[in-house]
Write a protein that holds these residues in place. Structure first.
Motif, PDB file in Angstrom:
ATOM      1  N   GLU A 273      13.532  -2.837  -6.585  1.00 41.79           N
ATOM      2  CA  GLU A 273      14.790  -3.109  -5.892  1.00 41.79           C
ATOM      3  C   GLU A 273      15.110  -2.016  -4.873  1.00 41.79           C
ATOM      4  O   GLU A 273      15.675  -2.286  -3.812  1.00 41.79           O
ATOM      5  CB  GLU A 273      15.934  -3.227  -6.906  1.00 41.79           C
ATOM      6  CG  GLU A 273      15.808  -4.405  -7.864  1.00 41.79           C
ATOM      7  CD  GLU A 273      15.887  -5.737  -7.153  1.00 41.79           C
ATOM      8  OE1 GLU A 273      16.407  -5.776  -6.019  1.00 41.79           O
ATOM      9  OE2 GLU A 273      15.450  -6.737  -7.726  1.00 41.79           O
ATOM     10  N   TYR A 274      14.725  -0.785  -5.201  1.00 39.02           N
ATOM     11  CA  TYR A 274      14.951   0.326  -4.268  1.00 39.02           C
ATOM     12  C   TYR A 274      14.127   0.120  -2.997  1.00 39.02           C
ATOM     13  O   TYR A 274      14.624   0.327  -1.878  1.00 39.02           O
ATOM     14  CB  TYR A 274      14.575   1.647  -4.934  1.00 39.02           C
ATOM     15  CG  TYR A 274      14.609   2.837  -3.995  1.00 39.02           C
ATOM     16  CD1 TYR A 274      15.815   3.444  -3.656  1.00 39.02           C
ATOM     17  CD2 TYR A 274      13.431   3.340  -3.438  1.00 39.02           C
ATOM     18  CE1 TYR A 274      15.854   4.527  -2.791  1.00 39.02           C
ATOM     19  CE2 TYR A 274      13.468   4.423  -2.571  1.00 39.02           C
ATOM     20  CZ  TYR A 274      14.669   5.014  -2.251  1.00 39.02           C
ATOM     21  OH  TYR A 274      14.703   6.086  -1.390  1.00 39.02           O
ATOM     22  N   THR A 275      12.875  -0.291  -3.160  1.00 36.27           N
ATOM     23  CA  THR A 275      12.012  -0.556  -2.001  1.00 36.27           C
ATOM     24  C   THR A 275      12.604  -1.641  -1.109  1.00 36.27           C
ATOM     25  O   THR A 275      12.619  -1.523   0.117  1.00 36.27           O
ATOM     26  CB  THR A 275      10.607  -0.978  -2.468  1.00 36.27           C
ATOM     27  OG1 THR A 275      10.073   0.036  -3.318  1.00 36.27           O
ATOM     28  CG2 THR A 275       9.680  -1.182  -1.279  1.00 36.27           C
ATOM     29  N   HIS A 276      13.113  -2.681  -1.747  1.00 32.97           N
ATOM     30  CA  HIS A 276      13.737  -3.766  -0.986  1.00 32.97           C
ATOM     31  C   HIS A 276      14.982  -3.275  -0.242  1.00 32.97           C
ATOM     32  O   HIS A 276      15.223  -3.674   0.895  1.00 32.97           O
ATOM     33  CB  HIS A 276      14.120  -4.915  -1.928  1.00 32.97           C
ATOM     34  CG  HIS A 276      12.945  -5.653  -2.483  1.00 32.97           C
ATOM     35  ND1 HIS A 276      13.022  -6.476  -3.589  1.00 32.97           N
ATOM     36  CD2 HIS A 276      11.647  -5.689  -2.090  1.00 32.97           C
ATOM     37  CE1 HIS A 276      11.844  -6.988  -3.846  1.00 32.97           C
ATOM     38  NE2 HIS A 276      10.985  -6.521  -2.951  1.00 32.97           N
ATOM     39  N   LEU A 277      15.734  -2.415  -0.901  1.00 36.76           N
ATOM     40  CA  LEU A 277      16.956  -1.910  -0.280  1.00 36.76           C
ATOM     41  C   LEU A 277      16.638  -1.024   0.923  1.00 36.76           C
ATOM     42  O   LEU A 277      17.335  -1.079   1.938  1.00 36.76           O
ATOM     43  CB  LEU A 277      17.787  -1.127  -1.298  1.00 36.76           C
ATOM     44  CG  LEU A 277      19.187  -0.700  -0.849  1.00 36.76           C
ATOM     45  CD1 LEU A 277      20.038  -1.930  -0.534  1.00 36.76           C
ATOM     46  CD2 LEU A 277      19.863   0.145  -1.930  1.00 36.76           C
ATOM     47  N   VAL A 278      15.600  -0.224   0.810  1.00 37.06           N
ATOM     48  CA  VAL A 278      15.187   0.633   1.935  1.00 37.06           C
ATOM     49  C   VAL A 278      14.842  -0.233   3.146  1.00 37.06           C
ATOM     50  O   VAL A 278      15.185   0.100   4.293  1.00 37.06           O
ATOM     51  CB  VAL A 278      13.986   1.508   1.533  1.00 37.06           C
ATOM     52  CG1 VAL A 278      13.416   2.217   2.757  1.00 37.06           C
ATOM     53  CG2 VAL A 278      14.395   2.530   0.478  1.00 37.06           C
ATOM     54  N   GLU A 279      14.165  -1.342   2.914  1.00 35.03           N
ATOM     55  CA  GLU A 279      13.762  -2.228   4.005  1.00 35.03           C
ATOM     56  C   GLU A 279      14.942  -3.049   4.535  1.00 35.03           C
ATOM     57  O   GLU A 279      15.073  -3.255   5.746  1.00 35.03           O
ATOM     58  CB  GLU A 279      12.660  -3.176   3.518  1.00 35.03           C
ATOM     59  CG  GLU A 279      11.375  -2.466   3.111  1.00 35.03           C
ATOM     60  CD  GLU A 279      10.377  -3.406   2.482  1.00 35.03           C
ATOM     61  OE1 GLU A 279      10.744  -4.593   2.242  1.00 35.03           O
ATOM     62  OE2 GLU A 279       9.237  -2.970   2.217  1.00 35.03           O
ATOM     63  N   LYS A 280      15.796  -3.491   3.625  1.00 30.85           N
ATOM     64  CA  LYS A 280      16.878  -4.393   3.995  1.00 30.85           C
ATOM     65  C   LYS A 280      18.083  -3.663   4.585  1.00 30.85           C
ATOM     66  O   LYS A 280      18.655  -4.087   5.597  1.00 30.85           O
ATOM     67  CB  LYS A 280      17.308  -5.202   2.765  1.00 30.85           C
ATOM     68  CG  LYS A 280      18.444  -6.175   3.016  1.00 30.85           C
ATOM     69  CD  LYS A 280      18.832  -6.887   1.719  1.00 30.85           C
ATOM     70  CE  LYS A 280      20.005  -7.811   1.926  1.00 30.85           C
ATOM     71  NZ  LYS A 280      20.402  -8.475   0.663  1.00 30.85           N
TER      72      LYS A 280
END
Length: 256
Positions: free
Chosen positions: A225-232
């Motif tokens: 979820e952290y990876t997705h948040l960094v991208e989003k």
């Protein structure tokens, strides 16, 4: 009897033995009433009861019908608060699905619906309100809540209803959904919940999720979820680290 008199004698080294009024266990104290454990439990119960009473008062206030344009002589007779049709777009159905409701109820629960139905808008003239990007099940639960202030929630439905509550300014429903989602917070969904709460101005959920993230910062970067948040939305990542550093600074200042 002699032992009892010794217990009661002034200056006796033995403390007075009392029996708790709640649990009936003996305890030693200079104060009569309940033991420490029962007193603390009673205090917690009192706070819980106060919270339940406040929730019930809020529920009653929410369910109470407010003033209706039916009672106002300033309104045009063409804007009668009769039945209205709510139409939902549902990805699982090729055709729109609809639900019947009462305008008086919708207007009393939501200032957005109230504006739609009081003013000469398309919804007022046609008696139909189109609600896009919502499933039939979510719309049905939403309408049911407007009538009963109750909903059988799971995490997905709570999110769907919170989105509708934010859109139509149904504050009571929004708080209801936030409380449920906070109860479901864990290390796996805290980041996603933080992002969701930020998007829909769910401050209670936002702060609870942020606190949980900060408490487990060592594992933050390991989550998907952290990876997705960094991208989003990297802006939210910055906010998380700012909150973490602020807490560290405050902790260091207090220790000094």
């Amino acid at each position: 009897m002699e032992d009892e008199r010794m217990n009661r004698a002034p200056g006796s080294r033995k403390q007075l033995s009392l029996r708790c009024l709640s649990c009936r266990e003996e305890y030693c104290s200079t104060d009569a009433g309940t033991c420490k454990e029962c007193y603390e439990e009673a205090s917690e119960t009192e706070e819980e009861l106060k919270s339940e009473i406040e929730d019930l008062k809020a529920k009653v206030a929410f369910l109470r019908l407010g003033s209706s344009p039916l009672d106002s002589h300033k309104r045009s007779s063409s804007i009668g608060f009769s039945d209205v049709v709510l139409v939902a777009s549902d990805e699982f159905h090729s055709n729109p699905v609809s639900l019947l409701a009462h305008k008086a109820v919708l207007a009393s629960r939501s200032p957005v619906f109230k504006a739609m139905l009081e003013i000469e808008m398309e919804e007022s003239r046609s008696g139909t309100i189109s609600i896009s990007d919502v499933s039939y099940d979510a719309l049905r639960a939403f309408v049911n809540y407007l009538y009963t202030a109750e909903a059988c929630l799971d995490e997905q439905l709570a999110c769907d209803l919170l989105v509708l509550a934010e859109k139509y300014e149904v504050k009571h429903l929004k708080m209801y959904c936030e409380k449920f989602l906070v109860s479901k917070l864990n290390g796996d969904n805290s980041v996603a919940s933080y992002s969701f709460a930020h998007q829909y101005n769910a401050n209670h959920l936002l702060q609870s999720a942020l606190s949980m993230i900060i408490e487990d910062m060592d594992n933050l970067t390991k989550s998907e979820e952290y990876t997705h948040l960094v991208e989003k939305d990297p802006r939210l990542v910055v906010e998380i680290y700012e909150a973490y550093l602020s807490k560290q600074t405050n902790t260091a200042a207090r220790s000094d």
